[in-house]
Structures are given as structure tokens and as C-alpha cells.
Design a protein around this motif. Structure first.
Motif, PDB file in Angstrom:
ATOM      1  N   UNK A  57     -88.984 -34.921  36.794  1.00  0.00           N
ATOM      2  CA  UNK A  57     -88.343 -33.631  37.043  1.00  0.00           C
ATOM      3  C   UNK A  57     -88.407 -32.741  35.814  1.00  0.00           C
ATOM      4  N   UNK A  58     -88.549 -31.439  36.065  1.00  0.00           N
ATOM      5  CA  UNK A  58     -88.532 -30.466  34.986  1.00  0.00           C
ATOM      6  C   UNK A  58     -87.100 -30.270  34.504  1.00  0.00           C
ATOM      7  N   UNK A  59     -86.174 -30.174  35.463  1.00  0.00           N
ATOM      8  CA  UNK A  59     -84.757 -30.027  35.150  1.00  0.00           C
ATOM      9  C   UNK A  59     -83.988 -31.095  35.918  1.00  0.00           C
ATOM     10  N   UNK A  60     -83.014 -31.688  35.275  1.00  0.00           N
ATOM     11  CA  UNK A  60     -82.184 -32.706  35.920  1.00  0.00           C
ATOM     12  C   UNK A  60     -80.731 -32.257  35.827  1.00  0.00           C
ATOM     13  N   UNK A  61     -80.043 -32.288  36.943  1.00  0.00           N
ATOM     14  CA  UNK A  61     -78.620 -31.961  36.984  1.00  0.00           C
ATOM     15  C   UNK A  61     -77.864 -33.168  37.497  1.00  0.00           C
ATOM     16  N   UNK A  82     -83.495 -29.168  48.783  1.00  0.00           N
ATOM     17  CA  UNK A  82     -82.228 -28.465  48.957  1.00  0.00           C
ATOM     18  C   UNK A  82     -82.321 -27.110  48.275  1.00  0.00           C
ATOM     19  N   UNK A  83     -81.577 -26.173  48.799  1.00  0.00           N
ATOM     20  CA  UNK A  83     -81.514 -24.833  48.235  1.00  0.00           C
ATOM     21  C   UNK A  83     -80.239 -24.705  47.403  1.00  0.00           C
ATOM     22  N   UNK A  84     -80.256 -23.789  46.459  1.00  0.00           N
ATOM     23  CA  UNK A  84     -79.069 -23.523  45.653  1.00  0.00           C
ATOM     24  C   UNK A  84     -77.935 -23.100  46.592  1.00  0.00           C
ATOM     25  N   UNK A 176     -82.115 -24.995  43.329  1.00  0.00           N
ATOM     26  CA  UNK A 176     -83.040 -25.346  44.392  1.00  0.00           C
ATOM     27  C   UNK A 176     -83.939 -26.447  43.852  1.00  0.00           C
ATOM     28  N   UNK A 177     -84.134 -27.497  44.647  1.00  0.00           N
ATOM     29  CA  UNK A 177     -84.966 -28.597  44.167  1.00  0.00           C
ATOM     30  C   UNK A 177     -85.002 -29.760  45.135  1.00  0.00           C
ATOM     31  N   UNK A 178     -85.351 -30.905  44.613  1.00  0.00           N
ATOM     32  CA  UNK A 178     -85.438 -32.142  45.392  1.00  0.00           C
ATOM     33  C   UNK A 178     -84.281 -33.033  44.966  1.00  0.00           C
ATOM     34  N   UNK A 179     -83.577 -33.587  45.950  1.00  0.00           N
ATOM     35  CA  UNK A 179     -82.410 -34.422  45.658  1.00  0.00           C
ATOM     36  C   UNK A 179     -82.859 -35.846  45.332  1.00  0.00           C
ATOM     37  N   UNK A 180     -82.233 -36.427  44.348  1.00  0.00           N
ATOM     38  CA  UNK A 180     -82.498 -37.813  43.983  1.00  0.00           C
ATOM     39  C   UNK A 180     -81.202 -38.493  43.623  1.00  0.00           C
ATOM     40  N   UNK A 181     -81.096 -39.754  43.857  1.00  0.00           N
ATOM     41  CA  UNK A 181     -79.862 -40.495  43.553  1.00  0.00           C
ATOM     42  C   UNK A 181     -80.025 -41.292  42.285  1.00  0.00           C
TER      43      UNK A 181
END
Length: 181
Positions: A57-61, A82-84, A176-181
Motif C-alpha cells: 500500500x502507498x498509504x496505510x490507515x 471502499x470510498x471515503x 478511498x482505497x482497498x480494505x485489508x485486515x
């Protein structure tokens, strides 16, 4: 410049062209050009459906909750886009709703107490002007008004805190991005 090119450059270019194989001056016969052809065949190659690789990932939250509780709903699956602002998950909000309603009721009680204290002060003030009540009782009535005002401010703060915690039971996507656990 153009005159120098025509007088010097053009004859030099024509000289080198005459040395190349297959060049013909306009006054000669037409030159025969040899063309090589090849048969074209269509090749279909199936690409595999699975690829081995690693995605970073470029950015991780990291999503943290500010309240404790049992997760009552998860609204996305790992790997989905997912969208923001999309709702990701929700925490059971019953205790937080109850705390908010209790604080709202206490706020309403504090407002009613203030109204009662103001009316009582006016009665005592009227009686004090006729010397039917002491100055101490008038001061006590005034103190109760100030206490009730402070109680309203306290209950506003408690109600804001309860509302804040209630709003923290729903976790939304910050990007906005792809969800990961």
C-alpha cells in the motif's frame, strides 16, 4: 545561407546518393525495388488467471475506535474497494444511547431548576423589599440561581461528551482505497 547550401551541400548529398546501391537519377530508367514479404500468423496465448506477486500500500490507515464495545456490524470484506466516508463497521450503541438520553434528561432538569430558582428569587426579593424576608434568604436564592446556571453548563458538557461517544460507535473510511485486515 541558402545559396551556400545549394552551391556546396546539394552536390555533396547527390554525390553520396549516387554511391548508394539502387539509387537512380531521374534521367536513368526507373530503379527496381526489391520487397521482402512474410506470411503473418496469428498467435493466441492464454494468460494465467493467477499471478504471484506482492502488493504494498502507498498509504496505510489503522482504524481505532474511541469507545469500547461489541462489534454489531461489519459492512465490508477484505480486499473490497471502499470510498471515503463509507461505513466500515459499527459498535453496539445501546449503552451510549442510554448515556446520551440520561444526560439530556439531566440537562432538562437543570433548566427546570434554574427556572424555579429565578421565580423563587423574584418572590423572595418582593418579600424582602417589604421586610418580610431576610437579606440572607435573598442571598441564598441568588446563590441557587448561580448554582443552577453552573449545573446547566455541566450538563451541557456531559451531554456533549455522551453525544461524542455515541457518534464514535460508527467507523467510517477516512480514504478511498482497498480494505485489508
Amino acid at each position: 545561407f541558402m545559396r551556400r547550401f545549394v552551391s556546396f551541400g546539394l552536390p555533396v548529398i547527390l554525390f553520396f546518393l549516387s554511391l548508394s546501391e539502387g539509387f537512380a537519377f531521374p534521367h536513368d530508367e526507373m530503379a527496381v525495388v526489391r520487397v521482402i514479404t512474410r506470411e503473418v500468423a496469428e498467435i493466441r496465448e492464454e494468460l494465467p488467471n493467477e499471478y504471484i506477486g506482492e502488493v504494498e500500500a502507498v498509504e496505510v490507515y489503522n482504524l481505532d475506535t474511541r469507545v469500547n464495545g461489541i462489534i454489531s456490524g461489519i459492512y465490508c470484506i477484505e480486499g473490497s474497494k471502499i470510498e471515503k466516508g463509507d461505513l466500515i463497521f459499527e459498535i453496539e450503541d445501546t449503552p451510549y444511547k442510554a448515556a446520551y438520553l440520561i444526560s439530556k434528561a439531566r440537562y432538562t432538569q437543570a433548566q427546570a431548576d434554574l427556572e424555579f430558582c429565578r421565580k423563587n428569587y423574584e418572590r423572595i426579593k418582593h418579600l424582602s423589599e417589604r421586610n418580610a424576608m431576610s437579606k440572607a434568604e435573598l442571598d441564598e436564592a441568588l446563590r441557587k440561581i448561580e448554582y443552577s446556571k453552573a449545573k446547566i453548563l455541566e450538563m451541557e458538557g456531559v451531554m456533549m461528551d455522551a453525544e461524542y461517544h455515541l457518534n464514535q460507535t460508527k467507523i467510517y473510511s477516512p480514504i478511498t482505497g482497498i480494505i485489508g485486515y
